[in-house]
Design an enzyme around this catalytic site. Structure first.
Site, mmCIF file in Angstrom:
data_model
loop_
_atom_site.group_PDB
_atom_site.id
_atom_site.type_symbol
_atom_site.label_atom_id
_atom_site.label_comp_id
_atom_site.label_asym_id
_atom_site.label_seq_id
_atom_site.Cartn_x
_atom_site.Cartn_y
_atom_site.Cartn_z
ATOM 1 N N GLY A 124 -3.599 1.080 -5.557
ATOM 2 C CA GLY A 124 -4.240 -0.077 -4.944
ATOM 3 C C GLY A 124 -3.631 -0.470 -3.611
ATOM 4 N N LEU A 182 -5.456 -0.853 -1.015
ATOM 5 C CA LEU A 182 -6.078 0.307 -0.376
ATOM 6 C C LEU A 182 -6.164 0.173 1.140
ATOM 7 C CD1 LEU A 182 -8.996 0.913 -2.923
ATOM 8 C CD2 LEU A 182 -6.698 1.909 -2.901
ATOM 9 N N HIS A 183 -5.992 1.319 1.794
ATOM 10 C CA HIS A 183 -6.132 1.402 3.252
ATOM 11 C C HIS A 183 -6.988 2.624 3.565
ATOM 12 C CE1 HIS A 183 -3.164 4.550 2.815
ATOM 13 N NE2 HIS A 183 -2.321 3.698 2.270
ATOM 14 N N HIS A 188 -6.351 5.989 1.734
ATOM 15 C CA HIS A 188 -6.959 6.110 0.400
ATOM 16 C C HIS A 188 -8.464 6.369 0.537
ATOM 17 C CE1 HIS A 188 -3.584 3.182 -0.692
ATOM 18 N NE2 HIS A 188 -3.354 4.191 -1.491
ATOM 19 N N GLN A 212 6.994 4.948 -12.793
ATOM 20 C CA GLN A 212 7.428 5.755 -11.645
ATOM 21 C C GLN A 212 8.304 4.962 -10.671
ATOM 22 O OE1 GLN A 212 3.235 6.454 -10.393
ATOM 23 N NE2 GLN A 212 4.025 6.264 -8.318
ATOM 24 N N GLY A 234 -2.971 12.866 -1.290
ATOM 25 C CA GLY A 234 -2.631 12.886 0.128
ATOM 26 C C GLY A 234 -1.348 13.660 0.393
ATOM 27 N N LYS A 238 0.581 13.002 2.621
ATOM 28 C CA LYS A 238 1.605 11.995 2.944
ATOM 29 C C LYS A 238 2.712 12.060 1.896
ATOM 30 C CE LYS A 238 3.112 7.557 3.486
ATOM 31 N NZ LYS A 238 3.031 6.916 2.173
ATOM 32 N N GLN A 257 4.940 15.070 -3.959
ATOM 33 C CA GLN A 257 4.080 14.699 -5.085
ATOM 34 C C GLN A 257 2.967 15.732 -5.279
ATOM 35 O OE1 GLN A 257 2.812 10.564 -6.300
ATOM 36 N NE2 GLN A 257 1.006 11.149 -5.128
ATOM 37 N N SER A 294 0.256 3.349 4.795
ATOM 38 C CA SER A 294 0.883 3.208 3.486
ATOM 39 C C SER A 294 0.690 1.775 3.012
ATOM 40 C CB SER A 294 2.383 3.503 3.602
ATOM 41 O OG SER A 294 3.062 3.010 2.463
HETATM 42 P P1 AMP Z 1 -0.706 5.463 -3.634
HETATM 43 O O1 AMP Z 1 -1.666 4.334 -3.840
HETATM 44 O O2 AMP Z 1 0.354 5.200 -2.630
HETATM 45 O O3 AMP Z 1 -0.187 6.016 -4.937
HETATM 46 O O4 AMP Z 1 -1.574 6.637 -3.006
HETATM 47 C C1 AMP Z 1 -2.712 7.145 -3.659
HETATM 48 C C2 AMP Z 1 -3.107 8.430 -2.988
HETATM 49 O O5 AMP Z 1 -3.419 8.191 -1.630
HETATM 50 C C3 AMP Z 1 -1.978 9.475 -3.007
HETATM 51 O O6 AMP Z 1 -2.531 10.753 -3.262
HETATM 52 C C4 AMP Z 1 -1.433 9.374 -1.621
HETATM 53 O O7 AMP Z 1 -0.807 10.559 -1.179
HETATM 54 C C5 AMP Z 1 -2.687 9.074 -0.816
HETATM 55 N N1 AMP Z 1 -2.332 8.478 0.465
HETATM 56 C C6 AMP Z 1 -1.469 7.459 0.676
HETATM 57 N N2 AMP Z 1 -1.330 7.213 1.990
HETATM 58 C C7 AMP Z 1 -2.105 8.115 2.635
HETATM 59 C C8 AMP Z 1 -2.381 8.386 4.014
HETATM 60 N N3 AMP Z 1 -1.824 7.686 4.988
HETATM 61 N N4 AMP Z 1 -3.240 9.389 4.296
HETATM 62 C C9 AMP Z 1 -3.815 10.105 3.301
HETATM 63 N N5 AMP Z 1 -3.605 9.903 1.981
HETATM 64 C C10 AMP Z 1 -2.757 8.922 1.655
#
Ligand code: AMP
Length: 280
Positions: free
Chosen positions: A31, A33-34, A37, A61, A147, A149, A153, A187
């Site tokens: 969540g 979200l940007h 995501h 985690q 991602g 990023k 992972q 992020s």
């Molecule tokens: P998170 O909510 O941080 O667990 O991220 C969810 C998914 O979004 C993961 O697969 C991340 O690698 C991906 N993600 C996070 N930030 C970015 C970004 N700047 N560009 C592309 N994917 C991203």
């Protein structure tokens, strides 16, 4: 968009689409979200018939309780954003729904879990594997999007998928990093940066880019030192690690090979921990 909060409801809704022969894409998130995501959602939208996202801040985690507590939570806004990009189903479970009892499973990733993020965030990838394996079993997608990023992972998820969940036949799709205009990797944690830290943070990517361009002039060790020193010169930033690794083994390389090597970094901007990477 269908909003589901229980595993039963989620499975029920997805099974109807599966019965119609629809291809399912899945994007797990925590969540806040940007656009990063949303780019994963868009990727699934263009590949799959039905796109499923999940929003769950997974406690197992987080090795740091404070980090878990202050992780941004913006459910209403997230739902709006997901609707706007045409996500079909969002799964938003509670902790009790995902962990009715303690998850004691211990995963082994053949060593790639012990370097970089794994070294500095004890148990982090075990927690990631616990939640992703549950989600994969409930959604059973054809494609799952992650991602780059979170470079390490992606390697962990590929290992998990191949060695623990092969019978589910899920295809893992790795997607590019989305960045702010000044180069900072998007992020959810960027929201926690106060303005002075936010202004300092683009130095991370800027420095990685500079030494990617110049890498032939230095040994790997020199490169890691230079990157660390240059970022630490800014008093608001503090490098936790820089590692230049082989894309498959995640071990530090002796020599950079273009297309096979990535520089990965974790930096504290005050109390906020940021990660980034750059491929050679
Ligand atoms: P998170 O909510 O941080 O667990 O991220 C969810 C998914 O979004 C993961 O697969 C991340 O690698 C991906 N993600 C996070 N930030 C970015 C970004 N700047 N560009 C592309 N994917 C991203």
């Amino acid at each position: 968009m269908l909003i589901t909060r229980t595993i039963k409801d989620l499975k029920n809704k997805i099974s109807k689409y599966k019965a119609d022969g629809k291809q399912i894409g899945f994007i797990p998130t925590m969540g806040a979200l940007h656009k990063g995501h949303l780019s994963l959602i868009e990727c699934s939208k263009s590949n799959d018939d039905i796109t499923v996202a999940s929003i769950f801040v997974n406690p197992t985690q987080f090795n740091n309780k404070e980090d878990l507590k202050k992780y941004p939570r913006e459910e209403e806004k997230d739902i709006e954003l997901l609707k706007q990009v045409g996500c079909d189903i969002v799964f938003i479970p509670t902790v009790e729904e995902m962990y009715p009892e303690e998850d004691k499973r211990q995963f082994n990733f053949g060593g790639i879990e012990n370097v970089m993020e794994g070294k500095f965030r004890d148990g982090h990838f075990n927690g990631v594997a616990q939640i992703v394996s549950k989600l994969f079993q409930y959604v059973e997608p054809d494609n799952a999007y992650f991602g780059i990023k979170d470079f390490q992972q992606v390697a962990i998820i590929r290992y998990l998928n191949k060695h623990y969940l092969a019978d589910l036949n899920i295809n893992i799709v790795a997607c590019d990093i989305l960045r702010e205009e000044d180069g900072l990797a998007m992020s959810s944690r960027n929201k926690l940066l106060s303005p002075n830290y936010r202004n300092a943070a683009p130095l991370i990517q800027k420095t990685l880019k500079k030494y990617k361009k110049d890498y032939k002039n230095y040994s790997v060790k020199e490169l890691m030192n230079k990157i660390t020193e240059e970022i630490n010169e800014n008093e608001l930033l503090n490098v936790e690690y820089v590692d230049i690794v082989d894309n498959t083994t995640l071990k530090t390389v002796d020599k950079i090979i273009e297309g096979q090597t990535t520089a990965c970094i974790a930096v504290f901007a005050g109390k906020v921990r940021l990660i980034d990477n750059i491929a050679f």
